[in-house]
Design an enzyme around this catalytic site. Structure first.
Site, PDB file in Angstrom:
ATOM      1  N   LYS A 126       0.848  -1.188   0.000  1.00  0.00           N
ATOM      2  CA  LYS A 126       0.000   0.000   0.000  1.00  0.00           C
ATOM      3  C   LYS A 126       0.881   1.234   0.000  1.00  0.00           C
ATOM      4  CE  LYS A 126      -3.231   2.739   2.773  1.00  0.00           C
ATOM      5  NZ  LYS A 126      -4.057   2.869   3.989  1.00  0.00           N
ATOM      6  N   GLU A 174      -9.056  11.749  12.795  1.00  0.00           N
ATOM      7  CA  GLU A 174      -8.292  10.522  13.069  1.00  0.00           C
ATOM      8  C   GLU A 174      -7.359  10.676  14.262  1.00  0.00           C
ATOM      9  OE1 GLU A 174      -5.776   7.093  10.630  1.00  0.00           O
ATOM     10  OE2 GLU A 174      -6.578   8.856   9.593  1.00  0.00           O
ATOM     11  N   GLU A 218      -7.315  -2.772   2.958  1.00  0.00           N
ATOM     12  CA  GLU A 218      -6.605  -1.528   3.236  1.00  0.00           C
ATOM     13  C   GLU A 218      -6.695  -1.181   4.715  1.00  0.00           C
ATOM     14  OE1 GLU A 218      -6.748   3.230   2.018  1.00  0.00           O
ATOM     15  OE2 GLU A 218      -7.988   1.797   0.936  1.00  0.00           O
ATOM     16  N   GLU A 353     -11.688  10.335  -5.017  1.00  0.00           N
ATOM     17  CA  GLU A 353     -11.688  10.283  -3.549  1.00  0.00           C
ATOM     18  C   GLU A 353     -10.997  11.506  -2.962  1.00  0.00           C
ATOM     19  OE1 GLU A 353      -9.614   7.646  -0.018  1.00  0.00           O
ATOM     20  OE2 GLU A 353     -10.431   6.578  -1.753  1.00  0.00           O
TER      21      GLU A 353
END
Length: 371
Positions: A126, A174, A218, A353
């Site tokens: 990733k 987050e 992910e 996105e």
């Protein structure tokens, strides 16, 4: 909170349960990497005989300098600033914006293609790629109004800090690290879907996200990576993934909790240093992903995807990943945004996105979201 106080503040933390600012605080020298700045800040804090805290921000690159202050918190309520500044002030000229992409769409899509080839070869699992947008206004940006709009998002925590002649402002959803006593928690986000205007479409989008092999893989990369690092400090459990709802996007979110061993003495900032950069903002393998980012991204990320927060004398504190944020100058702002690329990603979808993730900050500024 008055306009003059925000302009004077070194640091603002907009947690409704613990909001504060630092004004005229002692700043740690920026002539050293962030880890050394953190050590200097701890030494300064140890000599204080009041309720002083360390507060500031670390850049994405751990080898670069960040900003840290040691000072006594001054309480205020950011939400009150939002209510007072939702509309332009009487006689204020309406802001008009020009918007331009600092990272051309074709360049970003090409970078995603390069990343997918590295993933296919097994070099990467990733990687998170970012792009930047600049908005330029005709009049000075109203910092109070901007902070107020950011604070209206209950899914995120607003913040602001001084960085030379500019302010870095945002609202992050987050949690990198939250430490209270012998418990450390992290709240990684990875895997997302756009909110829909229709309830039925929203339900379908949620179901698709919860059953998406790509998004679940992910998310697992990120949550398991954090869990592996925290296991050296205590017993770890992962709760999730669950859904986090924001105004524009659904996220997959987990809570990773570590019950620390009695012998564990690290503070919240040390745990932030241990976890950063997570796979949510960099990739896997970590150093390979970071090198790939250096090669394909034309701009230094600076504070974007670093972390921001505070710590008290007990070593407890909160640190958020720097997302949904902007470098704010007198009449302009530069916004960075990113997307995680894994096996099965599509370049055009990843670009879309990033456009979606730009919307909260663009809306707070009052600029067009069509970029």
């Amino acid at each position: 909170m008055t306009t003059s106080l925000l302009h004077r503040a070194d640091f603002v933390w907009g947690d409704p349960a613990h909001s504060f600012c630092l004004v005229d605080a002692e700043q740690i020298s920026r002539d050293r990497p962030f880890r050394q700045q953190a050590e200097a800040a701890r030494r300064r804090l140890a000599f204080r005989d009041d309720d002083a805290v360390i507060a500031g921000a670390a850049p994405f690159d751990p080898d670069s300098a960040g900003v840290l202050w040691v000072g006594t918190p001054r309480p205020f309520t950011v939400v009150r600033a939002a209510a007072a500044n939702r509309s332009p002030k009487a006689g204020q000229v309406e802001q008009r914006w020009e918007t331009r992409a600092l990272t051309p769409e074709a360049d970003f899509i090409a970078s995603v293609g390069k990343a997918l080839r590295q993933i296919q070869l097994g070099v990467l699992d990733k990687v998170v790629l970012s792009r930047a947008v600049e908005v330029v206004g005709q009049v000075d940006i109203d910092l109070d109004r901007l902070l107020g709009r950011l604070a209206e998002d209950s899914s995120a925590l607003s913040f602001a800090f001084r960085d030379g002649d500019r302010r870095f402002m945002g609202a992050s959803p987050e949690v990198l690290v939250s430490k209270r006593g012998s418990v450390v928690e992290s709240g990684p986000l990875a895997g997302s879907a756009a909110r829909r205007g229709d309830v039925r479409d929203d339900i379908n989008a949620v179901q698709a996200l919860l059953n998406s092999p790509k998004d679940l893989a992910e998310h697992a990369f990120v949550a398991e990576g954090i869990s592996d690092r925290l296991r050296q400090a205590g017993k770890v459990a992962i709760d999730g993934p669950h859904l986090l709802e924001t105004a524009f996007i659904w996220h997959l979110k987990s809570t990773v909790r570590a019950d620390l061993d009695p012998s564990e003495s690290r503070d919240s900032l040390a745990f932030a240093e241990l976890l950063h950069p997570t796979a949510a903002v960099c990739g896997l393998p970590g150093e390979t992903a970071r090198q790939f980012i250096r090669e394909v991204e034309a701009r230094d990320r600076g504070f974007y995807t670093g972390y921001v927060g505070w710590q008290n004398k007990r070593g407890d504190g909160d640190w958020r990943i720097i997302l949904r944020a902007a470098n704010v100058y007198a009449r302009s702002a530069i916004l960075d945004v990113g997307a995680g690329v894994v096996r099965g990603s599509e370049p055009a979808s990843e670009y879309a996105e990033t456009a979606l993730k730009l919307r909260p900050m663009l809306q707070a500024l009052g600029a067009s979201a069509d970029i």
